[in-house]
Scaffold this motif. Structure first.
Motif, PDB file in Angstrom:
ATOM      1  N   GLY A   1     -39.357  78.040   1.205  1.00 39.79           N
ATOM      2  CA  GLY A   1     -40.704  78.521   1.543  1.00 39.79           C
ATOM      3  C   GLY A   1     -40.985  79.940   1.074  1.00 39.79           C
ATOM      4  O   GLY A   1     -42.003  80.209   0.427  1.00 39.79           O
ATOM      5  N   TRP A   2     -40.082  80.860   1.435  1.00 39.81           N
ATOM      6  CA  TRP A   2     -40.308  82.270   1.125  1.00 39.81           C
ATOM      7  C   TRP A   2     -39.627  82.663  -0.195  1.00 39.81           C
ATOM      8  O   TRP A   2     -39.683  83.833  -0.590  1.00 39.81           O
ATOM      9  CB  TRP A   2     -39.793  83.162   2.252  1.00 39.81           C
ATOM     10  CG  TRP A   2     -40.548  82.978   3.530  1.00 39.81           C
ATOM     11  CD1 TRP A   2     -40.322  82.029   4.486  1.00 39.81           C
ATOM     12  CD2 TRP A   2     -41.683  83.734   4.000  1.00 39.81           C
ATOM     13  NE1 TRP A   2     -41.226  82.148   5.513  1.00 39.81           N
ATOM     14  CE2 TRP A   2     -42.073  83.199   5.243  1.00 39.81           C
ATOM     15  CE3 TRP A   2     -42.401  84.830   3.487  1.00 39.81           C
ATOM     16  CZ2 TRP A   2     -43.143  83.709   5.993  1.00 39.81           C
ATOM     17  CZ3 TRP A   2     -43.462  85.333   4.226  1.00 39.81           C
ATOM     18  CH2 TRP A   2     -43.821  84.774   5.459  1.00 39.81           C
ATOM     19  N   GLY A   3     -38.959  81.689  -0.830  1.00 40.88           N
ATOM     20  CA  GLY A   3     -38.288  81.958  -2.099  1.00 40.88           C
ATOM     21  C   GLY A   3     -38.901  81.107  -3.192  1.00 40.88           C
ATOM     22  O   GLY A   3     -39.893  81.485  -3.821  1.00 40.88           O
ATOM     23  N   ALA A   4     -38.328  79.917  -3.399  1.00 38.57           N
ATOM     24  CA  ALA A   4     -38.714  79.071  -4.533  1.00 38.57           C
ATOM     25  C   ALA A   4     -40.209  78.751  -4.559  1.00 38.57           C
ATOM     26  O   ALA A   4     -40.897  79.013  -5.549  1.00 38.57           O
ATOM     27  CB  ALA A   4     -37.903  77.776  -4.494  1.00 38.57           C
ATOM     28  N   SER A   5     -40.710  78.190  -3.465  1.00 37.60           N
ATOM     29  CA  SER A   5     -42.117  77.753  -3.480  1.00 37.60           C
ATOM     30  C   SER A   5     -43.052  78.939  -3.640  1.00 37.60           C
ATOM     31  O   SER A   5     -44.027  78.881  -4.400  1.00 37.60           O
ATOM     32  CB  SER A   5     -42.455  76.992  -2.190  1.00 37.60           C
ATOM     33  OG  SER A   5     -41.889  75.707  -2.246  1.00 37.60           O
TER      34      SER A   5
END
Ligand code: BF8
Ligand code: SF4
Length: 624
Positions: free
Chosen positions: A218-222
């Motif tokens: 959520g807070w990284g890849a996406s």
């Protein structure tokens, strides 16, 4: 059969009732043919095949049933759940990596794409500690691209760069619990390791890593994917478009783009405007080239270009059953193998474009980002040449619906606050004064197990109760088909929400994009907290999410990152029912740790009721 539902979607009914589709077999047929319920042990989460002493089926409480290794039902269900989160996160992660690599090419000026949103570039660069003053855009972009790529393989224990976007309270909580993600790939690898036979056998500890893995999504890849995609292709702004099968055109070459990574779809959009391609289409007797989206790729080009969406996940076979599609171009995720079988009834080609995702019966034309335009033209040429072979077809012309889409969190900011005072303040004020009771996110898939109108039923109930709805993914497509994504839908709202929507001229359901764009909801929620008056963390907001028709593992990863970010979620089911303690932990216990938990409800109106109750409870706690 359990879970088998009648088709309620009008355009699907119309196509399947035609002679042209008489030999087409769809997932609806296969649900019926299965003739019995889905696997009991799979459904309850207590079947383990993680080693070759098994597979072991474990019934909680029956004669102290354990796996051969001694694993309990709770351990097995937790491991399975955690692996689902890891798989979902991996899908977003691999997608995001491709976007970062495409972004680096754009930064170098080597690809087809450019840096379109310089403001956004600078904001994201700041999160990565990159100096932006007195520097060329392409230098900033290149440094950002390289630093973003390094987040995937990062081996030190410092948190991911974008975690600092979360509220201070949430960041502190993640640190305290030891679940702040460190490297995007690393969390998935560690999750797979810890669920290997004989490693982590304590469901609570497993779930800590599942949260860390989901947060790395959520807070990284996406979030990286959404941000870099916006910087390259433009941050979405509101625009009118149309959805449903009626967007296909009788007199044009119809090409549907299905999958997830917008690099391919954007290249096809650009190539489709090339005079050389239009000329070729005309030579084949077509009046033009009609691109239409399916699933999340559809949402990406709908949001940024207003390209119509033909259908969501459950309509991918139906789109082809019209007989009017020259080619379905697919990349990764949510592409059912059956599309190749359906296509055999027609002149349609299924063109796979990503080396990761081939299928029997498909034609593979590798999409090369470094020569994107050529790849796209090669794909289009193939499709255009099919036009002459089109036989009998049926397009349900009446079934198309107007929508207004393109609600990035920046757009919501300016739409509500005005260009000169862009702010979430008016939204917060309207929530505090009660005109808007709260915010609900309806995300995720369609699923043949429940009626097609499930999203609509839930949303109508929420709107009646003056709850503003944010939508992404196939849920958003189905709400668009139901006529809920245009400003006229304000008439379905309770009086006070209707007044707000009519004043601003906005739909009561805001389409925020594809599934990776759920990261926009994290940012919007954090922005609401920052504006003040609604507590000091996401867990204080009168807000809740649901993915009622979840199908994909990605939806579970999304649910877990919402929960670990403090947002309640409601799902229609989860494979955890056979594990008493683990079930109780997910649906109650997590509250004490992260301020939110999973909720399960099978009926649409029950889901809506839970959402309304939770929102009202948050209002009570805030004293508003
Ligand atoms: O990422 S909503 S069916 S298309 S998984 Fe798939 Fe579900 Fe649709 Fe997109 Ni999301
Ligand atoms: Fe059975 Fe344990 Fe092996 Fe799973 S890990 S298959 S429960 S023996």
């Amino acid at each position: 059969c359990e879970g088998c539902t009648d088709i309620t979607c009008v355009s699907t009914q119309q196509v399947l009732s035609q002679d042209v589709a008489k030999n087409v077999k769809t997932a609806y047929d296969r649900v019926k043919a299965r003739g019995m319920s889905a696997c009991l042990f799979g459904s309850s989460g207590t079947c383990c095949r993680n080693c070759n002493m098994g597979p072991c089926q474990i019934i909680d409480g029956v004669d102290d049933m354990l796996g051969i290794c001694g694993a309990t039902a709770d351990t097995v269900a937790a491991r399975n759940f955690a692996r689902t989160v890891a798989a979902g996160s991996a899908a977003h992660t691999d997608h995001a990596r491709e976007m970062v690599k495409g972004f680096i090419e754009a930064a170098k000026g080597e690809g087809l794409h450019q840096i379109k949103d310089v403001d956004k570039l600078k904001k994201l660069a700041a999160d990565f500690g990159i100096v932006t003053e007195e520097r060329e855009v392409k230098d900033i972009a290149l440094e950002l691209g390289e630093k973003a790529l390094a987040e995937f393989g990062k081996q030190d224990d410092a948190p991911l760069s974008m975690l600092k976007r979360a509220t201070p309270k949430r960041q502190a909580l993640w640190q305290k619990l030891g679940i702040a993600p460190r490297g995007i790939d690393r969390e998935v690898v560690e999750m797979m390791h810890r669920t290997h036979m004989g490693v982590d056998q304590e469901y609570h500890n497993l779930m800590l890593q599942a949260s860390r893995t989901a947060l790395s999504d959520g807070w990284g890849a996406s979030m990286l994917s959404t941000e870099l995609t916006d910087i390259m292709f433009g941050t979405p702004v509101p625009r009118r478009a149309i959805v449903d099968l009626g967007v296909l055109k009788l007199d044009q070459v119809n090409i549907t783009v299905h999958g997830h990574e917008p690099l391919l779809a954007e290249a096809l959009c650009i190539a489709a405007q090339d005079p050389e391609m239009l000329e070729l289409a005309k030579k084949q007797g077509a009046k033009g080239i009609n691109l239409a989206g399916v699933c999340c790729t559809g949402n990406e080009i709908l949001m940024r270009r207003g390209i119509p969406v033909a259908g969501g996940f459950v309509q991918q076979e139906i789109v082809l059953a019209t007989g009017a599609v020259e080619a379905m171009v697919v990349d990764v995720q949510c592409v059912m193998q059956s599309v190749a079988e359906v296509a055999k009834n027609f002149h349609t080609d299924i063109i796979t474009t990503n080396y990761r995702a081939k299928m029997p019966g498909g034609i593979h034309i590798q999409f090369e980002e470094h020569e994107a335009l050529n790849s796209a033209k090669q794909i289009l040429t193939h499709a255009i040449k099919n036009f002459k072979k089109r036989g009998k077809c049926f397009i349900p012309k009446e079934t198309k619906m107007d929508v207004v889409v393109g609600f990035s969190h920046e757009t919501i900011n300016t739409m509500l606050g005005g260009r000169f005072r862009a702010s979430y303040r008016p939204l917060n004020d309207n929530i505090i004064n009660g005109r808007i009771r709260g915010v609900a996110a309806i995300v995720g898939c369609d699923n043949f197990k429940l009626a097609d109108d499930t999203h609509e039923t839930i949303v109508r109930e929420l709107l009646k109760n003056n709850i503003l709805v944010l939508a992404t993914g196939c849920a958003a497509t189905s709400l668009g088909k139901a006529g809920l994504l245009n400003p006229e839908a304000a008439r379905f709202c309770g009086d006070s929400l209707r007044e707000v929507c009519e004043t601003v001229g906005m739909p009561p359901v805001l389409h925020m994009g594809s599934c990776v764009d759920n990261s926009r909801i994290l940012i919007a929620a954090t922005e609401m907290v920052r504006q003040g008056g609604l507590g000091d963390d996401i867990s204080d907001l009168p807000a809740i999410g649901t993915a009622p028709l979840w199908m994909s593992e990605k939806a579970v990863a999304i649910g877990q990152y919402f929960v670990a970010s403090g947002a309640q979620v409601v799902f229609q089911n989860l494979p955890i029912s056979g594990a008493k303690n683990f079930n109780k932990y997910l649906t109650e216990g997590l509250m004490g740790e992260v301020g939110a938990h999973w909720n399960i409800a099978s009926e649409p109106l029950e889901i809506a009721r839970i959402m309304i109750e939770k929102i009202e409870a948050k209002r009570d706690a805030l004293g508003i």
